[in-house]
Design an enzyme around this catalytic site. Structure first.
Site, PDB file in Angstrom:
ATOM      1  N   ARG A 261       0.847  -1.194   0.000  1.00  0.00           N
ATOM      2  CA  ARG A 261       0.000   0.000   0.000  1.00  0.00           C
ATOM      3  C   ARG A 261       0.880   1.240   0.000  1.00  0.00           C
ATOM      4  O   ARG A 261       1.866   1.323   0.730  1.00  0.00           O
ATOM      5  CB  ARG A 261      -0.935   0.019   1.209  1.00  0.00           C
ATOM      6  CG  ARG A 261      -1.955  -1.126   1.170  1.00  0.00           C
ATOM      7  CD  ARG A 261      -2.933  -1.065   2.311  1.00  0.00           C
ATOM      8  NE  ARG A 261      -3.789  -2.251   2.302  1.00  0.00           N
ATOM      9  CZ  ARG A 261      -4.661  -2.563   3.251  1.00  0.00           C
ATOM     10  NH1 ARG A 261      -4.779  -1.776   4.292  1.00  0.00           N
ATOM     11  NH2 ARG A 261      -5.394  -3.658   3.163  1.00  0.00           N
ATOM     12  N   ARG A 276       2.488   0.898  10.388  1.00  0.00           N
ATOM     13  CA  ARG A 276       1.953   1.280   9.073  1.00  0.00           C
ATOM     14  C   ARG A 276       3.097   1.214   8.060  1.00  0.00           C
ATOM     15  O   ARG A 276       3.943   2.103   8.003  1.00  0.00           O
ATOM     16  CB  ARG A 276       1.345   2.682   9.130  1.00  0.00           C
ATOM     17  CG  ARG A 276       0.515   3.046   7.902  1.00  0.00           C
ATOM     18  CD  ARG A 276      -0.011   4.465   7.999  1.00  0.00           C
ATOM     19  NE  ARG A 276      -0.972   4.643   9.062  1.00  0.00           N
ATOM     20  CZ  ARG A 276      -2.287   4.474   8.926  1.00  0.00           C
ATOM     21  NH1 ARG A 276      -2.786   4.114   7.761  1.00  0.00           N
ATOM     22  NH2 ARG A 276      -3.089   4.673   9.950  1.00  0.00           N
ATOM     23  N   GLU A 348      -6.405  -1.167  15.446  1.00  0.00           N
ATOM     24  CA  GLU A 348      -7.032  -2.127  14.540  1.00  0.00           C
ATOM     25  C   GLU A 348      -6.060  -3.240  14.134  1.00  0.00           C
ATOM     26  O   GLU A 348      -4.915  -2.976  13.775  1.00  0.00           O
ATOM     27  CB  GLU A 348      -7.531  -1.412  13.278  1.00  0.00           C
ATOM     28  CG  GLU A 348      -8.154  -2.337  12.256  1.00  0.00           C
ATOM     29  CD  GLU A 348      -8.285  -1.698  10.884  1.00  0.00           C
ATOM     30  OE1 GLU A 348      -8.302  -2.452   9.895  1.00  0.00           O
ATOM     31  OE2 GLU A 348      -8.340  -0.458  10.798  1.00  0.00           O
ATOM     32  N   SER A 351     -10.346  -6.216  10.057  1.00  0.00           N
ATOM     33  CA  SER A 351     -11.649  -5.710   9.621  1.00  0.00           C
ATOM     34  C   SER A 351     -12.366  -6.857   8.931  1.00  0.00           C
ATOM     35  O   SER A 351     -11.781  -7.512   8.059  1.00  0.00           O
ATOM     36  CB  SER A 351     -11.498  -4.533   8.649  1.00  0.00           C
ATOM     37  OG  SER A 351     -11.141  -3.352   9.325  1.00  0.00           O
ATOM     38  N   ARG A 390       1.011  -6.605  12.752  1.00  0.00           N
ATOM     39  CA  ARG A 390       0.355  -6.026  13.924  1.00  0.00           C
ATOM     40  C   ARG A 390       0.175  -7.066  15.031  1.00  0.00           C
ATOM     41  O   ARG A 390       0.214  -6.720  16.214  1.00  0.00           O
ATOM     42  CB  ARG A 390      -0.978  -5.395  13.523  1.00  0.00           C
ATOM     43  CG  ARG A 390      -0.777  -4.167  12.635  1.00  0.00           C
ATOM     44  CD  ARG A 390      -1.999  -3.300  12.509  1.00  0.00           C
ATOM     45  NE  ARG A 390      -1.676  -2.083  11.772  1.00  0.00           N
ATOM     46  CZ  ARG A 390      -2.448  -0.999  11.717  1.00  0.00           C
ATOM     47  NH1 ARG A 390      -3.609  -0.983  12.366  1.00  0.00           N
ATOM     48  NH2 ARG A 390      -2.077   0.064  11.033  1.00  0.00           N
TER      49      ARG A 390
END
Length: 423
Positions: A261, A276, A348, A351, A390
């Site tokens: 990303r 990130r 987070e 999801s 994570r």
């Protein structure tokens, strides 16, 4: 993508649905384009019918020796041929314009999604374990002595910022986490392990909604492939263009892949450590279901992701996202946030979203109802099961000890050669 016929039948309902997404008057430009497109199609069909009628008559005029009528009809055929080509081209252009506009509109939210402008409107629905009470000042993962194998400087030399190089026990722990997740999902949760490409065509990114709206969030190679931002893209597109038997559903897939990303627009956010990154690894779950089963399937997938965290003995909370925080392609999303002592907050880690027919309509993925009937669109769902980096952060920070070592969860020790601790 949305069905223009449904918008045509209920423009007020569609506008109300888009208003929940902060988009006002969405139906008007769509219906205007649709009316012009249908007019062009009708004009093309009329010209085609006239051309066919004239073609039949020209033969009869020729047989009768009526040269005047023959020449007149030939001129009419030429004129209608030109008109037909013009109207067909107009219809194609308007259809492409309408499709592009439809593809840029987000999914319709499920009725039970709470209203809210942003993440402040999200609703906590579950909490598991209390955050650990440490009798020392907790460190962030990259500050821990036990995490000495995390090397950001060398990664920056190789690739720039927001990359990490892992070596030694930390690299093994990262691999162990991914292996543990795959083992649970395949042996206990009924998912089919899948190895997919990480380079895909435009069509695959269009199918799951990354294109055209979010092109800047992903990386594209010079020869036109896209690096996947998540295995949702590849796993969901397995059924693209297919018409499946209803008895073939549900299809449940899991893949461990690299993800890429660009993190466009995130400058200054979460830049420290591994939180990130431009390149990371994720174990992704995707389900393809009958429409009647998709809501239950989302809850099943949510339990799969929560179960991984519970076996890792990690505190977490589950959140139902509000209208202003639900992603572009989702009807409903549950986020799972894991506790990070070093940041003194939940972050987070998964999801889990149901997309309804939003993606399958873009991909033309259908099923045949049992007992016959018109094919209908399948429903697609996706969820992280989990983000590996994570999870590594959470294991390090929640297992940290005053001396800088890290106690490992029982579930991982077999993958770490029996070690109970990172010294």
């Amino acid at each position: 993508m949305h069905d223009i016929r449904l918008i045509r039948d209920d423009p007020e309902g569609f506008d109300a649905a888009m208003a929940r997404r902060g988009i006002e008057g969405a139906s008007a430009p769509l219906l205007e384009l649709d009316a012009r497109r249908r007019a062009a199609i009708h004009a093309a069909e009329t010209a085609k019918a006239a051309q066919n009628a004239a073609s039949k008559e020209v033969g009869r005029a020729k047989a009768k020796g009526d040269e005047a009528r023959f020449e007149q009809l030939r001129a009419e055929i030429a004129a209608t041929k030109s008109e037909l080509a013009t109207q067909e081209a107009a219809a194609r252009d308007l259809d492409a314009e309408l499709t592009d506009l439809l593809m840029q509109l987000p999914n319709v939210l499920a009725p039970d999604v709470p209203d809210g402008a942003d993440e402040s409107g999200n609703v906590e629905i579950k909490r598991h374990l209390d955050p650990p009470k440490l009798d020392f000042a907790p460190k962030e993962h990259y500050e821990l002595p036990a995490a000495a194998g995390l090397d950001f400087e060398t990664a920056a030399k190789l690739s720039g910022s927001r990359f990490a190089l892992l070596s030694g026990p930390i690299a093994r722990l990262h691999r162990a986490l991914a292996q543990f997740m795959l083992d649970i999902h395949t042996t206990e949760n009924g998912l089919t392990e899948t190895i997919t490409p990480v380079l895909v065509r435009d069509e695959a990114m269009l199918g799951t909604g990354q294109l055209p709206k979010f092109a800047e969030d992903s990386y594209r190679t010079t020869n036109g492939w896209w690096l996947i931002p998540t295995a949702e893209v590849t796993l969901t597109n397995i059924v693209a263009g297919e018409t499946l038997d209803a008895d073939y559903l549900p299809r449940r897939y899991v893949a461990h892949t690299l993800c890429f990303r660009s993190e466009a627009g995130s400058a200054g956010k979460d830049t420290a450590g591994m939180l990130r990154q431009h390149q990371f690894e994720k174990v992704e779950m995707v389900s393809v279901t009958h429409p009647d089963a998709s809501d239950d399937e989302q809850l099943r997938m949510l339990a799969c992701a929560e179960g991984i965290l519970e076996r890792l003995e990690l505190p977490y909370r589950t959140i139902k996202l509000c209208s202003g925080d639900t992603g572009f392609g989702a009807r409903r999303t549950f986020d799972i946030e894991v506790w990070l002592p070093g940041q003194d907050t939940y972050r987070e880690i998964s999801s889990v979203s149901t997309c309804g027919a939003f993606q399958s309509r873009r991909m033309t993925a259908r099923f045949r109802p049992t007992g016959g009937g018109k094919p209908d669109f399948v429903h697609t769902l996706n969820g992280s099961g989990l983000a590996v980096g994570r999870a590594l952060i959470a294991v390090l920070e929640n297992g940290q000890q005053a001396d800088g070592s890290v106690v490992l969860p029982e579930a991982l020790r077999g993958y770490m050669g029996g070690a109970a601790k990172l010294p």
